[in-house]
Design a protein around this motif. Structure first.
Motif, PDB file in Angstrom:
ATOM      1  N   GLN A   1       4.251 -47.666  31.685  1.00  0.00           N
ATOM      2  CA  GLN A   1       4.483 -47.448  33.107  1.00  0.00           C
ATOM      3  C   GLN A   1       3.901 -48.618  33.904  1.00  0.00           C
ATOM      4  OE1 GLN A   1       2.685 -43.494  33.605  1.00  0.00           O
ATOM      5  NE2 GLN A   1       4.745 -42.630  33.748  1.00  0.00           N
ATOM      6  N   PRO A   2       4.535 -49.783  33.819  1.00  0.00           N
ATOM      7  CA  PRO A   2       4.017 -50.945  34.539  1.00  0.00           C
ATOM      8  C   PRO A   2       4.180 -50.782  36.044  1.00  0.00           C
ATOM      9  CG  PRO A   2       6.168 -51.425  33.621  1.00  0.00           C
ATOM     10  CD  PRO A   2       5.767 -50.086  33.080  1.00  0.00           C
ATOM     11  N   THR A   3       3.277 -51.390  36.769  1.00  0.00           N
ATOM     12  CA  THR A   3       3.391 -51.391  38.225  1.00  0.00           C
ATOM     13  C   THR A   3       4.395 -52.435  38.687  1.00  0.00           C
ATOM     14  OG1 THR A   3       1.532 -52.935  38.322  1.00  0.00           O
ATOM     15  CG2 THR A   3       1.033 -50.580  38.580  1.00  0.00           C
ATOM     16  N   ALA A   4       4.600 -53.477  37.848  1.00  0.00           N
ATOM     17  CA  ALA A   4       5.536 -54.542  38.197  1.00  0.00           C
ATOM     18  C   ALA A   4       6.059 -55.210  36.942  1.00  0.00           C
ATOM     19  CB  ALA A   4       4.849 -55.573  39.088  1.00  0.00           C
ATOM     20  N   LEU A   5       7.312 -55.653  36.990  1.00  0.00           N
ATOM     21  CA  LEU A   5       7.895 -56.470  35.935  1.00  0.00           C
ATOM     22  C   LEU A   5       8.127 -57.863  36.506  1.00  0.00           C
ATOM     23  CD1 LEU A   5      10.562 -54.208  34.158  1.00  0.00           C
ATOM     24  CD2 LEU A   5       8.231 -54.737  33.445  1.00  0.00           C
ATOM     25  N   ILE A   6       7.621 -58.859  35.810  1.00  0.00           N
ATOM     26  CA  ILE A   6       7.755 -60.247  36.232  1.00  0.00           C
ATOM     27  C   ILE A   6       8.743 -60.908  35.291  1.00  0.00           C
ATOM     28  CG2 ILE A   6       6.520 -62.334  36.859  1.00  0.00           C
ATOM     29  CD1 ILE A   6       5.544 -59.719  38.257  1.00  0.00           C
ATOM     30  N   ASP A   7       9.973 -61.091  35.741  1.00  0.00           N
ATOM     31  CA  ASP A   7      11.046 -61.634  34.903  1.00  0.00           C
ATOM     32  C   ASP A   7      10.893 -63.152  34.762  1.00  0.00           C
ATOM     33  OD1 ASP A   7      13.338 -62.213  33.568  1.00  0.00           O
ATOM     34  OD2 ASP A   7      14.713 -61.514  35.122  1.00  0.00           O
TER      35      ASP A   7
ATOM     36  N   VAL B   1       2.344 -66.634  37.150  1.00  0.00           N
ATOM     37  CA  VAL B   1       0.918 -66.396  36.928  1.00  0.00           C
ATOM     38  C   VAL B   1       0.301 -65.707  38.134  1.00  0.00           C
ATOM     39  CG1 VAL B   1      -1.319 -67.520  36.589  1.00  0.00           C
ATOM     40  CG2 VAL B   1       0.675 -68.313  35.308  1.00  0.00           C
ATOM     41  N   ALA B   2       0.672 -66.147  39.331  1.00  0.00           N
ATOM     42  CA  ALA B   2       0.138 -65.536  40.553  1.00  0.00           C
ATOM     43  C   ALA B   2       0.569 -64.083  40.673  1.00  0.00           C
ATOM     44  CB  ALA B   2       0.600 -66.326  41.769  1.00  0.00           C
ATOM     45  N   ALA B   3       1.800 -63.786  40.264  1.00  0.00           N
ATOM     46  CA  ALA B   3       2.298 -62.412  40.348  1.00  0.00           C
ATOM     47  C   ALA B   3       1.572 -61.484  39.383  1.00  0.00           C
ATOM     48  CB  ALA B   3       3.798 -62.396  40.078  1.00  0.00           C
ATOM     49  N   LEU B   4       1.145 -62.036  38.259  1.00  0.00           N
ATOM     50  CA  LEU B   4       0.437 -61.229  37.261  1.00  0.00           C
ATOM     51  C   LEU B   4      -1.051 -61.100  37.560  1.00  0.00           C
ATOM     52  CD1 LEU B   4       2.093 -62.689  34.043  1.00  0.00           C
ATOM     53  CD2 LEU B   4       2.295 -60.322  34.837  1.00  0.00           C
ATOM     54  N   LYS B   5      -1.579 -62.040  38.321  1.00  0.00           N
ATOM     55  CA  LYS B   5      -3.014 -62.099  38.562  1.00  0.00           C
ATOM     56  C   LYS B   5      -3.515 -60.860  39.298  1.00  0.00           C
ATOM     57  CE  LYS B   5      -6.597 -65.228  40.319  1.00  0.00           C
ATOM     58  NZ  LYS B   5      -6.849 -66.518  41.023  1.00  0.00           N
TER      59      LYS B   5
ATOM     60  N   LYS C   1       3.650 -56.452  33.936  1.00  0.00           N
ATOM     61  CA  LYS C   1       4.095 -56.940  32.639  1.00  0.00           C
ATOM     62  C   LYS C   1       5.098 -58.079  32.801  1.00  0.00           C
ATOM     63  CE  LYS C   1       1.981 -53.762  30.134  1.00  0.00           C
ATOM     64  NZ  LYS C   1       0.866 -54.117  29.220  1.00  0.00           N
ATOM     65  N   PRO C   2       4.914 -59.172  32.072  1.00  0.00           N
ATOM     66  CA  PRO C   2       5.944 -60.207  32.060  1.00  0.00           C
ATOM     67  C   PRO C   2       7.128 -59.741  31.219  1.00  0.00           C
ATOM     68  CG  PRO C   2       4.173 -60.797  30.567  1.00  0.00           C
ATOM     69  CD  PRO C   2       3.740 -59.539  31.261  1.00  0.00           C
ATOM     70  N   LEU C   3       8.324 -60.089  31.634  1.00  0.00           N
ATOM     71  CA  LEU C   3       9.541 -59.696  30.929  1.00  0.00           C
ATOM     72  C   LEU C   3      10.203 -60.940  30.364  1.00  0.00           C
ATOM     73  CD1 LEU C   3      11.744 -57.597  30.183  1.00  0.00           C
ATOM     74  CD2 LEU C   3      12.766 -58.036  32.438  1.00  0.00           C
ATOM     75  N   ALA C   4      10.299 -61.018  29.040  1.00  0.00           N
ATOM     76  CA  ALA C   4      10.976 -62.140  28.392  1.00  0.00           C
ATOM     77  C   ALA C   4      12.378 -61.669  28.024  1.00  0.00           C
ATOM     78  CB  ALA C   4      10.173 -62.602  27.180  1.00  0.00           C
ATOM     79  N   GLY C   5      12.645 -61.443  26.721  1.00  0.00           N
ATOM     80  CA  GLY C   5      13.957 -60.940  26.334  1.00  0.00           C
ATOM     81  C   GLY C   5      14.096 -59.447  26.517  1.00  0.00           C
TER      82      GLY C   5
ATOM     83  N   ALA D   1       9.128 -46.443  38.439  1.00  0.00           N
ATOM     84  CA  ALA D   1       8.545 -46.839  39.726  1.00  0.00           C
ATOM     85  C   ALA D   1       7.747 -48.118  39.523  1.00  0.00           C
ATOM     86  CB  ALA D   1       7.663 -45.736  40.286  1.00  0.00           C
ATOM     87  N   PHE D   2       8.425 -49.253  39.693  1.00  0.00           N
ATOM     88  CA  PHE D   2       7.726 -50.527  39.575  1.00  0.00           C
ATOM     89  C   PHE D   2       8.437 -51.565  40.446  1.00  0.00           C
ATOM     90  CE2 PHE D   2      10.622 -50.191  35.893  1.00  0.00           C
ATOM     91  CZ  PHE D   2      11.475 -51.259  36.134  1.00  0.00           C
ATOM     92  N   ASP D   3       7.698 -52.585  40.808  1.00  0.00           N
ATOM     93  CA  ASP D   3       8.275 -53.713  41.531  1.00  0.00           C
ATOM     94  C   ASP D   3       8.881 -54.681  40.528  1.00  0.00           C
ATOM     95  OD1 ASP D   3       7.416 -52.739  44.011  1.00  0.00           O
ATOM     96  OD2 ASP D   3       5.446 -53.680  43.764  1.00  0.00           O
ATOM     97  N   PHE D   4       9.951 -55.343  40.939  1.00  0.00           N
ATOM     98  CA  PHE D   4      10.606 -56.325  40.072  1.00  0.00           C
ATOM     99  C   PHE D   4      10.659 -57.650  40.805  1.00  0.00           C
ATOM    100  CE2 PHE D   4      14.231 -58.705  38.478  1.00  0.00           C
ATOM    101  CZ  PHE D   4      14.084 -58.591  37.105  1.00  0.00           C
ATOM    102  N   THR D   5      10.097 -58.695  40.177  1.00  0.00           N
ATOM    103  CA  THR D   5      10.128 -60.017  40.794  1.00  0.00           C
ATOM    104  C   THR D   5      10.643 -61.037  39.791  1.00  0.00           C
ATOM    105  OG1 THR D   5       7.836 -60.492  40.162  1.00  0.00           O
ATOM    106  CG2 THR D   5       8.193 -59.474  42.316  1.00  0.00           C
ATOM    107  N   ARG D   6      11.310 -62.061  40.310  1.00  0.00           N
ATOM    108  CA  ARG D   6      11.837 -63.138  39.466  1.00  0.00           C
ATOM    109  C   ARG D   6      11.305 -64.449  40.016  1.00  0.00           C
ATOM    110  NH1 ARG D   6      17.838 -64.504  37.295  1.00  0.00           N
ATOM    111  NH2 ARG D   6      17.324 -64.285  35.099  1.00  0.00           N
ATOM    112  N   PRO D   7      10.111 -64.858  39.577  1.00  0.00           N
ATOM    113  CA  PRO D   7       9.485 -66.066  40.115  1.00  0.00           C
ATOM    114  C   PRO D   7      10.287 -67.317  39.800  1.00  0.00           C
ATOM    115  CG  PRO D   7       8.313 -65.296  38.178  1.00  0.00           C
ATOM    116  CD  PRO D   7       9.301 -64.235  38.517  1.00  0.00           C
ATOM    117  N   ALA D   8      10.090 -68.343  40.627  1.00  0.00           N
ATOM    118  CA  ALA D   8      10.819 -69.597  40.472  1.00  0.00           C
ATOM    119  C   ALA D   8      10.023 -70.641  39.707  1.00  0.00           C
ATOM    120  CB  ALA D   8      11.206 -70.140  41.841  1.00  0.00           C
ATOM    121  N   SER D   9       8.757 -70.363  39.407  1.00  0.00           N
ATOM    122  CA  SER D   9       7.924 -71.316  38.675  1.00  0.00           C
ATOM    123  C   SER D   9       6.906 -70.564  37.841  1.00  0.00           C
ATOM    124  CB  SER D   9       7.199 -72.250  39.648  1.00  0.00           C
ATOM    125  OG  SER D   9       6.222 -71.541  40.384  1.00  0.00           O
TER     126      SER D   9
END
Length: 264
Positions: free
Chosen positions: A44-50, A16-20, A26-30, A3-11
């Motif tokens: 159990q992150p609330t959101a993954l920032i790809d 940074v704003a999504a994580l603030k 959690k930021p998602l790298a590889g 149960a988390f939100d998934f976002t793929r920011p363009a910049s």
């Protein structure tokens, strides 16, 4: 259930704003560590920032005596880069020895150093070369970046954008790999820099560290023979099913000599 939100920011700014303001985002790298952790229900992150769609975080370039690699650059790209092979062949060889082909084509430089797994390879290069870690808000010297087991100096929501490696006179990395994972049971990175010899050890302790007594010996004479009789205490080293603390202490000495011999 996940149960988390998934976002793929363009910049980077959007990331940074999504994580603030959300300590559980959690930021998602590889995803080489985060995804298995999610599967085991250990996070159990609330959101993954790809971060995968951010071109500003990728790429390899040389500027004078500095090699600059974007945080989202894959291990395989570092290993195959003609720029890295020419400027810093030890780093290309290190990247080529990480995990298997699948890991090298998904894992990233930034993800590796931010996770700071005690057996990861990249932290030894960052520390051994005295690199500078650049984030969305500041620059952090390698000696200040790694702070403990799976811990770094990054603040909440801070994103690594690139790593700047000063080019050494010579450098070499040698590791004793776990035969299954290819993680370093012990790995030693030796670099002859403008400021002297640096020796960074990974796999042996709760995080990467500099073997200062080895550095002192090698600054006197940069030969494998200079390390005869030089040892690292086993007191604070890892001991597990793969190797005892005493064996890891022994490996530090053996691999350091091999790395010095590999300097050419």
């Amino acid at each position: 259930m996940y149960a988390f939100d998934f976002t793929r920011p363009a910049s980077v700014a959007d990331a940074v704003a999504a994580l603030k303001g959300d300590a559980d985002a959690k930021p998602l790298a590889g995803g080489m560590t985060l995804i298995p952790t999610l599967k085991q229900r250990l996070a159990q992150p609330t959101a993954l920032i790809d971060l995968g769609a951010l071109p500003d975080l990728k790429g390899i370039r040389r500027e004078g005596d500095t090699l600059i690699i974007g945080a989202m650059t894959r291990h395989a790209d570092v290993a195959a880069s003609d720029v890295v092979k020419a400027a810093l062949p030890a780093l290309a060889a290190l990247a080529d020895g990480i995990g298997d082909a699948q890991v090298r084509h998904r894992g990233t430089l930034g993800g590796s150093i931010v996770n700071h797994d005690p057996a990861a390879d990249y932290p030894s290069a960052v520390l051994g070369l005295g690199a500078t870690v650049v984030t969305d808000r500041r620059q952090i010297a390698a000696d200040d970046f790694f702070t403990g087991l799976f811990a770094t100096a990054l603040d909440e929501g801070e994103i690594v954008t690139e790593v700047r490696f000063p080019l050494p006179k010579r450098a070499a990395y040698v590791k004793f790999p776990n035969p299954a994972s290819r993680y370093a049971v012990v790995g030693v990175f030796v670099a002859e820099t403008s400021g002297g010899v640096r020796v960074a050890v990974t796999g042996a302790g709760p995080g990467v560290f500099r073997a200062t007594n080895f550095e002192a010996a090698l600054n006197g004479s940069l030969t494998a023979a200079a390390l005869n009789g030089v040892t690292w205490p086993a007191d604070d080293l890892n001991s597990d099913i793969h190797a005892s603390a005493e064996y890891r202490a022994h490996l530090i000495g053996v691999l350091a000599k091999r790395a010095v011999a590999a300097l050419g």
